[in-house]
Design a protein around this motif. Structure first.
Motif, PDB file in Angstrom:
ATOM      1  N   GLN A  16      53.107  68.192  32.066  1.00  6.96           N
ATOM      2  CA  GLN A  16      54.388  68.759  32.487  1.00  6.96           C
ATOM      3  C   GLN A  16      54.349  70.287  32.472  1.00  6.96           C
ATOM      4  O   GLN A  16      54.938  70.937  33.348  1.00  6.96           O
ATOM      5  CB  GLN A  16      55.512  68.244  31.589  1.00  6.96           C
ATOM      6  N   ARG A  19      52.444  71.273  35.665  1.00  5.30           N
ATOM      7  CA  ARG A  19      53.294  71.172  36.852  1.00  5.30           C
ATOM      8  C   ARG A  19      54.274  72.346  36.932  1.00  5.30           C
ATOM      9  O   ARG A  19      54.464  72.942  37.993  1.00  5.30           O
ATOM     10  CB  ARG A  19      54.073  69.857  36.830  1.00  5.30           C
ATOM     11  N   ASP A 210      59.040  66.816  30.070  1.00  2.00           N
ATOM     12  CA  ASP A 210      59.460  67.807  31.067  1.00  2.00           C
ATOM     13  C   ASP A 210      60.531  68.732  30.498  1.00  2.00           C
ATOM     14  O   ASP A 210      60.526  69.945  30.761  1.00  2.00           O
ATOM     15  CB  ASP A 210      59.947  67.120  32.342  1.00  2.00           C
TER      16      ASP A 210
END
Length: 260
Positions: A16, A19, A210
């Motif tokens: 996460q 990303r 996240d």
């Protein structure tokens, strides 16, 4: 363009973070011991500003290779995120020394040694370091003696390191999450070094990786020194310091399943 090195990047919080860093335009060097898991992550990001190098984060040769790869491929390093970790779920008296050594090697020795190896590049960029600790480093939890010890050692070492490297303009963020929904707990070791055979006990809410990743990046942007994202766990750590007897009773009730 900021160059970011992330350990344990194939899954969970590391992925996460990868990303989120990629979305904001960072060049990435990602590493993980899980080579088959890392490959599709690199393919998903899929551009020239992303590079991967699989290997065992406790291996000093990998540390050297990662620093050299940053220099050769990107010419710099701006942010090192020490995310890779491992845990166990087993009573202290039923845990082999090999398990304690492995947890300490991954959670303490590896991030400290990689950070020291990366300091020359970080000095040049006046960059930042992240160390992902745990609230378990602040308070005892049944069945986690090795993990609590490793995260406590990590915290103390990096708190000292912060004061030393600040002279070079390098920032250091210590992150103290509580319970996250990541593979670190699904892959926890038992006392014999095999996968743990019982579900984990928890305190407070289990958060998503996240959610944690975005809090970390925000804290970095603010040049913060510490991040305590979960108020409940932070309050529990205060209870341990102010009323340890009460904390022990509550914790022992909550984590009774760890002693089976």
């Amino acid at each position: 363009m900021r160059v970011t090195l992330i350990t344990g990047a194939a899954s969970g919080l590391g992925w996460q973070l990868a990303r989120a860093c990629h979305a904001r335009g960072d060049a990435l060097l990602l590493t993980d011991i899980d080579a088959p898991g890392l490959a599709p992550r690199l393919a998903e990001l899929g551009d020239a500003r992303t590079h991967g190098l699989a290997g065992d984060i406790t291996d000093p040769d990998l540390h050297r290779q990662l620093v050299e790869a940053c220099q050769a491929r990107f010419g710099r390093l701006d942010l090192l995120i020490n995310n890779a970790g491992i845990t166990h779920r087993s009573p202290t008296v039923a845990t082999t020394p090999a398990v304690f050594r492995k947890v300490m090697a991954v959670d303490y020795h590896a991030p400290l040694e990689l950070t020291l190896a990366a300091l020359p590049l970080l000095r040049e960029s006046r960059g930042q370091v992240v160390a992902v600790g745990s609230m378990a480093g602040w308070m005892p939890l049944l069945g986690r003696a090795g993990y609590c010890a490793a995260k406590s050692a990590l915290s103390q070492a990096f708190e000292v390191l912060r004061a030393e490297i600040s002279r070079d303009g390098i920032g250091l963020l210590m992150v103290y999450p509580s319970f996250l929904d990541t593979p670190i707990d699904r892959n926890a070791l038992g006392g014999d070094g095999q996968p743990a055979d019982h579900a984990r006990s928890t305190i407070g809410k289990i958060r998503g990786a996240d959610w944690m990743a975005h809090l970390i990046l925000d804290a970095l942007d603010r040049r913060r020194e510490r991040l305590f994202p979960d108020r409940g766990s932070w309050l529990a750590s205060l209870l341990w310091r102010l009323a340890p007897g009460l904390y022990y009773r509550k914790m022992s009730q909550r984590f009774a399943g760890e002693m089976s």
